[in-house]
Design a protein around this motif. Structure first.
Motif, mmCIF file in Angstrom:
data_model
loop_
_atom_site.group_PDB
_atom_site.id
_atom_site.type_symbol
_atom_site.label_atom_id
_atom_site.label_comp_id
_atom_site.label_asym_id
_atom_site.label_seq_id
_atom_site.Cartn_x
_atom_site.Cartn_y
_atom_site.Cartn_z
ATOM 1 N N VAL A 10 -2.978 -5.745 1.544
ATOM 2 C CA VAL A 10 -2.589 -5.360 0.187
ATOM 3 C C VAL A 10 -1.075 -5.460 -0.059
ATOM 4 C CG1 VAL A 10 -2.585 -3.453 -1.452
ATOM 5 C CG2 VAL A 10 -4.640 -3.925 -0.102
ATOM 6 N N GLY A 11 -0.276 -4.879 0.836
ATOM 7 C CA GLY A 11 1.189 -4.931 0.668
ATOM 8 C C GLY A 11 1.682 -6.363 0.751
ATOM 9 N N GLY A 12 1.132 -7.095 1.698
ATOM 10 C CA GLY A 12 1.509 -8.489 1.874
ATOM 11 C C GLY A 12 1.157 -9.323 0.654
ATOM 12 N N ARG A 14 0.771 -8.378 -2.421
ATOM 13 C CA ARG A 14 1.632 -8.053 -3.563
ATOM 14 C C ARG A 14 2.945 -8.837 -3.495
ATOM 15 N NH1 ARG A 14 1.572 -1.674 -3.934
ATOM 16 N NH2 ARG A 14 -0.629 -1.771 -4.456
ATOM 17 N N ASP A 36 -8.007 -6.899 11.829
ATOM 18 C CA ASP A 36 -8.780 -5.862 11.129
ATOM 19 C C ASP A 36 -10.202 -6.340 10.874
ATOM 20 O OD1 ASP A 36 -6.208 -5.031 10.665
ATOM 21 O OD2 ASP A 36 -6.392 -4.899 8.498
ATOM 22 N N PRO A 193 6.178 -7.154 3.482
ATOM 23 C CA PRO A 193 6.303 -5.711 3.716
ATOM 24 C C PRO A 193 4.953 -5.102 4.101
ATOM 25 C CG PRO A 193 6.306 -6.142 1.380
ATOM 26 C CD PRO A 193 6.303 -7.490 2.058
ATOM 27 N N SER A 194 4.406 -5.580 5.180
ATOM 28 C CA SER A 194 3.116 -5.125 5.683
ATOM 29 C C SER A 194 3.349 -4.157 6.836
ATOM 30 C CB SER A 194 2.302 -6.337 6.151
ATOM 31 O OG SER A 194 1.987 -7.184 5.062
ATOM 32 N N ASN A 195 2.281 -3.499 7.248
ATOM 33 C CA ASN A 195 2.404 -2.537 8.351
ATOM 34 C C ASN A 195 2.829 -3.270 9.638
ATOM 35 O OD1 ASN A 195 1.583 -0.900 10.664
ATOM 36 N ND2 ASN A 195 0.680 0.471 9.138
ATOM 37 N N SER A 199 -0.576 -4.861 10.967
ATOM 38 C CA SER A 199 -0.704 -6.091 10.177
ATOM 39 C C SER A 199 0.130 -7.226 10.773
ATOM 40 C CB SER A 199 -0.299 -5.843 8.722
ATOM 41 O OG SER A 199 -1.253 -5.039 8.067
ATOM 42 N N SER A 224 10.952 -4.587 4.584
ATOM 43 C CA SER A 224 10.449 -3.307 5.087
ATOM 44 C C SER A 224 9.343 -2.757 4.185
ATOM 45 C CB SER A 224 11.589 -2.294 5.153
ATOM 46 O OG SER A 224 11.060 -1.017 5.439
ATOM 47 N N PRO A 225 8.295 -2.209 4.798
ATOM 48 C CA PRO A 225 7.217 -1.602 4.004
ATOM 49 C C PRO A 225 7.522 -0.164 3.610
ATOM 50 C CG PRO A 225 6.636 -1.503 6.312
ATOM 51 C CD PRO A 225 7.983 -2.182 6.240
ATOM 52 N N LEU A 226 8.701 0.322 3.986
ATOM 53 C CA LEU A 226 9.039 1.711 3.658
ATOM 54 C C LEU A 226 9.974 1.752 2.460
ATOM 55 C CD1 LEU A 226 9.687 3.336 7.159
ATOM 56 C CD2 LEU A 226 7.522 2.974 5.960
ATOM 57 N N LYS A 233 2.022 3.275 0.698
ATOM 58 C CA LYS A 233 0.619 3.652 0.878
ATOM 59 C C LYS A 233 0.288 3.468 2.354
ATOM 60 C CE LYS A 233 -3.799 3.039 -1.326
ATOM 61 N NZ LYS A 233 -4.797 2.006 -1.414
ATOM 62 N N THR A 285 12.807 -2.493 -3.688
ATOM 63 C CA THR A 285 11.658 -3.156 -3.031
ATOM 64 C C THR A 285 10.302 -2.654 -3.500
ATOM 65 O OG1 THR A 285 11.368 -1.675 -1.130
ATOM 66 C CG2 THR A 285 13.079 -3.375 -0.938
ATOM 67 N N LEU A 286 10.276 -1.735 -4.455
ATOM 68 C CA LEU A 286 8.983 -1.235 -4.944
ATOM 69 C C LEU A 286 8.397 -2.253 -5.927
ATOM 70 C CD1 LEU A 286 7.151 1.214 -4.565
ATOM 71 C CD2 LEU A 286 8.222 2.239 -6.573
#
Ligand code: GDP
Ligand code: CA
Length: 302
Positions: A10-12, A14, A36, A193-195, A199, A224-226, A233, A285-286
């Motif tokens: 999902v993050g990737g 986006r 996964d 920005p994936s885990n 990920s 960064s995913p943070l 999320k 980055t949001l």
């Protein structure tokens, strides 16, 4: 310009939406996580590849954040009525894709080829490559025991703290056809920005992919995913705190030691120096909408 992007779900996805809005999708190769993947009710599900497929072709459910839009759940209702395994949500339309993938795999078609056929049928122009066609799976070591990824993430709601992450099959996993070629042809390599642990980590666990990144001659930029030390999320922040010892940009960068030249972080994150020659780039980055994704992709590519 050729771009290769390592990505989770999902993050990737986006972020990738932004990338293909600034680079011709035909020049973008996506190296997707498959650790996964799970067999549910006899169906082979590749959640991260599917998040990318649905998001980039406009079929995704934006509100829910995963799966297909205009989805219904009749098949799973029947599964529940019959006492079948129903903890893993599969929508009716989604099941259609899994039927096709499962059938192709059963006929001996490799996952990379099955993915290419499905992507083409959905009109995806970017090249979506599974990191490997070989069985590679994430297991989480927790105080309650060691669990396969989806048991920990979905069935147990990622409530267990993670002490260590293992990638079974990694020693023997070969990059899928096209992966090393995409890395070699890239003018820039991006980590979405994936885990980092569940990920990007499994992709980097494929030795030949890691070697290709270590010996890269082009810049590699991770996002960064943070945001402000917190995951937007999911469990990335808790995992970083427990496994890496903190959630600053330095802790994120420690997951990618020797592999990245730049880490893109959010304005709200702590200002820290990164070890070695890794540079830090601070931006917003949001990814609240496509514009935000595009601006983030522009910064990463610059
Ligand atoms: P998954 O495979 O579906 O779990 O998705 P990924 O691993 O690709 O992405 C999950 C990560 O994306 C989480 O750690 C989130 O913090 C991160 N993420 C989601 N949305 C955003 C965003 O708008 N900006 C940034 N920087 N990270 C995000
Ligand atoms: Ca995932």
């Amino acid at each position: 310009m050729n771009v290769a992007v390592l990505s989770g779900g999902v993050g990737g996805a986006r972020f990738l939406r932004g990338v293909i809005s600034v680079v011709d999708p035909g020049n973008v190769s996506i190296i997707g996580n498959v650790a996964d993947d799970i067999e549910v009710l006899g169906l082979r599900v590749s959640p991260d590849l599917d998040s990318i497929l649905y998001t980039l072709t406009g079929l995704g459910d934006e509100e829910r954040g995963w799966g297909r839009a205009d989805e219904s759940w009749r098949a799973l209702e029947t599964v529940a009525e019959l006492g079948g395994e129903d903890w893993f949500s599969l929508g009716d339309r989604d099941i259609g894709l899994h039927l096709v993938r499962t059938e192709l795999l059963r006929a001996g078609v490799p996952l990379s080829e099955a993915t290419a056929r499905i992507a083409q049928a959905l009109g995806l122009r970017a090249h979506l490559l599974p990191a490997t066609d070989d069985p590679l799976r994430t297991f989480l070591e927790t105080p309650a025991g060691t669990f396969p990824f989806q048991t920990w993430f979905v069935e147990r709601g990622h409530r267990d703290e993670v002490d260590a992450v293992h990638y079974t099959g990694a020693p023997d996993a070969m990059p899928a056809p096209g992966v090393l070629e995409a890395l070699a042809a890239a003018d820039v390599i991006l980590f979405a920005p994936s885990n980092p642990y569940v990920s990007i980590g499994p992709i980097l666990a494929v030795a030949a992919i890691r070697q290709a990144l270590e010996s890269r001659t082009v810049p590699c930029v991770a996002v960064s995913p943070l945001v402000g030390g917190r995951a937007v999320k999911g469990p990335a922040d808790r995992m970083l705190a427990r496994i890496a010892g903190g959630t600053t940009p330095a802790h994120v960068a420690s997951c990618y030691e020797g592999l990245i030249d730049v880490l893109v972080v959010d304005e709200s994150d702590e200002r820290v120096e990164l070890p070695g020659d890794t540079k830090i780039v601070v931006t917003h980055t949001l990814m609240t909408d496509l514009d935000a994704s595009r601006r983030l992709a522009e910064v990463a590519l610059a």
